[in-house]
Design a protein around this motif. Structure first.
Motif, mmCIF file in Angstrom:
data_model
loop_
_atom_site.group_PDB
_atom_site.id
_atom_site.type_symbol
_atom_site.label_atom_id
_atom_site.label_comp_id
_atom_site.label_asym_id
_atom_site.label_seq_id
_atom_site.Cartn_x
_atom_site.Cartn_y
_atom_site.Cartn_z
ATOM 1 N N MET A 106 7.376 15.213 34.009
ATOM 2 C CA MET A 106 7.624 16.625 34.279
ATOM 3 C C MET A 106 8.659 16.808 35.394
ATOM 4 N N LYS A 107 8.663 15.903 36.345
ATOM 5 C CA LYS A 107 9.668 15.971 37.409
ATOM 6 C C LYS A 107 11.075 15.740 36.852
ATOM 7 N N GLU A 108 11.163 14.936 35.804
ATOM 8 C CA GLU A 108 12.461 14.658 35.186
ATOM 9 C C GLU A 108 12.881 15.751 34.211
ATOM 10 N N LEU A 109 11.897 16.441 33.638
ATOM 11 C CA LEU A 109 12.158 17.405 32.579
ATOM 12 C C LEU A 109 12.424 18.786 33.181
ATOM 13 N N LYS A 110 13.642 18.991 33.636
ATOM 14 C CA LYS A 110 13.989 20.255 34.290
ATOM 15 C C LYS A 110 13.945 21.412 33.301
ATOM 16 N N MET A 111 13.661 22.592 33.819
ATOM 17 C CA MET A 111 13.692 23.804 33.006
ATOM 18 C C MET A 111 15.114 24.345 32.975
ATOM 19 N N PHE A 112 15.600 24.621 31.770
ATOM 20 C CA PHE A 112 16.976 25.100 31.570
ATOM 21 C C PHE A 112 17.983 24.192 32.282
ATOM 22 N N ASP A 113 17.651 22.918 32.355
ATOM 23 C CA ASP A 113 18.520 21.879 32.935
ATOM 24 C C ASP A 113 18.786 22.047 34.425
ATOM 25 N N LYS A 114 18.040 22.946 35.106
ATOM 26 C CA LYS A 114 18.350 23.123 36.526
ATOM 27 C C LYS A 114 17.170 23.512 37.408
ATOM 28 N N TYR A 115 16.060 23.938 36.831
ATOM 29 C CA TYR A 115 14.928 24.358 37.653
ATOM 30 C C TYR A 115 13.873 23.258 37.702
ATOM 31 N N ASN A 116 13.306 23.070 38.900
ATOM 32 C CA ASN A 116 12.396 21.950 39.127
ATOM 33 C C ASN A 116 10.936 22.387 39.219
ATOM 34 N N VAL A 117 10.078 21.591 38.589
ATOM 35 C CA VAL A 117 8.645 21.852 38.628
ATOM 36 C C VAL A 117 8.106 21.603 40.039
ATOM 37 N N LEU A 118 7.056 22.328 40.394
ATOM 38 C CA LEU A 118 6.380 22.147 41.673
ATOM 39 C C LEU A 118 5.004 21.550 41.439
ATOM 40 N N SER A 119 4.709 20.454 42.093
ATOM 41 C CA SER A 119 3.336 19.952 42.112
ATOM 42 C C SER A 119 2.593 20.682 43.217
ATOM 43 N N PHE A 120 1.268 20.561 43.243
ATOM 44 C CA PHE A 120 0.568 21.246 44.316
ATOM 45 C C PHE A 120 0.869 20.609 45.664
ATOM 46 N N SER A 121 1.221 19.341 45.671
ATOM 47 C CA SER A 121 1.674 18.708 46.921
ATOM 48 C C SER A 121 2.920 19.404 47.447
ATOM 49 N N ASP A 122 3.796 19.815 46.544
ATOM 50 C CA ASP A 122 4.982 20.571 46.956
ATOM 51 C C ASP A 122 4.585 21.936 47.521
ATOM 52 N N ILE A 123 3.567 22.544 46.937
ATOM 53 C CA ILE A 123 3.069 23.830 47.433
ATOM 54 C C ILE A 123 2.556 23.674 48.862
ATOM 55 N N VAL A 124 1.877 22.575 49.119
ATOM 56 C CA VAL A 124 1.384 22.303 50.476
ATOM 57 C C VAL A 124 2.557 22.245 51.455
#
Length: 295
Positions: A106-124
């Motif tokens: 999921m970290k590699e699979l960007k949305m629209f080739d430019k937006y990055n997924v957030l894990s809950f660790s990133d939210i922290v």
């Protein structure tokens, strides 16, 4: 005469939204950035870029959809359907029919080739970096074991830090979910969202009245009638409607007693400007009426 008109103008030009006495922290905000807010006219990304964009536009209260990856990490994701991948511009290989997928994929699979997924660790990390933000969770599941695992991970990643956990507002979908989450951690504040329940308005009112930590009730448009909204206000509960992207629609529901809105694209500054214009126009009409009567 001049003093009387000045007093009239002051009353008319009071802020369009007033925060009730109970409000502190997250309830100071009337707009909720739905799925972290829209970006480039795209909704539901739950992405880092959506958060950054909408924070810069003044949003401080964010709703985030949360799902488990196949290897057990919570990430910002509405669902794992094939449609969800397609609607977010994520290309799947022929053998993939949807998710869940591992976090690394999921970290590699960007949305629209430019937006990055957030894990809950990133939210922290965001909670540490931005001390003025709040997150409302939309965890989707009504399964007791899944709920326990979801909020167990949230509490664990936040190291049971009360200061950070008070900035997480769980959204519950039924009465039982409240107890399930409380058994994991006694959060300071909850939102009861009604889109998954068939309970009557009366049953909802009785339940939230009995649970002081349920601060707000969120509902779809069809449920936001003046009677229900008025009953919520009488028991000191805030009401939110989702998902509204029109200032005129916000005005309509506000006139019925709605406190705030989940939105993809409306910003606090746009709302402030809209109501400033409305109150200025209203003030002008009122003054004209008074002058006409005096003459």
């Amino acid at each position: 005469m001049k003093k009387w008109l000045a007093a009239l103008l002051f009353m008319i030009c009071l802020p369009a939204f007033s925060t009730p006495a109970l409000a502190s922290g997250w309830t100071d905000h009337n707009l909720v950035a739905h799925a972290l807010g829209g970006i480039d006219q795209k909704a539901y990304t739950n992405s880092y870029e959506a958060f950054e964009t909408n924070y810069e536009k003044g949003q401080r209260l964010f709703e985030i959809d949360l799902q488990f990856t196949s290897d057990g990490y919570l990430i910002g994701r509405h669902d794992w359907s094939l449609y969800a991948f397609q609607s977010l511009g994520q290309t799947l290989t022929p053998e993939m029919t949807g998710g869940p997928l591992p976090l690394a994929d999921m970290k590699e699979l960007k949305m629209f080739d430019k937006y990055n997924v957030l894990s809950f660790s990133d939210i922290v990390d965001l909670l540490h970096e931005y001390p003025d933000i709040y997150f409302i969770t939309d965890t989707k599941s009504m399964d007791k074991e899944t709920i326990t695992a979801q909020f167990g991970q949230i509490v664990e990643l936040l190291n049971e830090d009360p200061y950070l956990l008070k900035r997480i507002i769980p959204q519950i979908y039924n009465e039982g979910m409240y107890t399930t989450i409380e058994n994991v951690y006694p959060f300071e504040s909850y939102v009861y969202t009604l889109y998954q329940t068939t309970d009557s308005n009366q049953k909802v009112l009785q339940f939230v009245k009995e649970h002081p930590k349920i601060t707000a009730v969120t509902m779809p448009e069809w449920r936001a009638n003046a009677s229900f909204l008025g009953s919520l206000k009488k028991i000191n509960k805030l009401s939110f409607v989702h998902t509204i992207n029109s200032l005129d629609e916000m005005e309509k529901y506000k006139s019925r007693g709605v406190y705030g809105f989940y939105t993809d694209f409306v910003t606090p500054e746009e709302l402030k400007t809209y109501y400033a214009q409305k109150t200025q126009k209203s003030a002008g009409k009122s003054v004209q009426t008074v002058v006409s009567k005096k003459n």
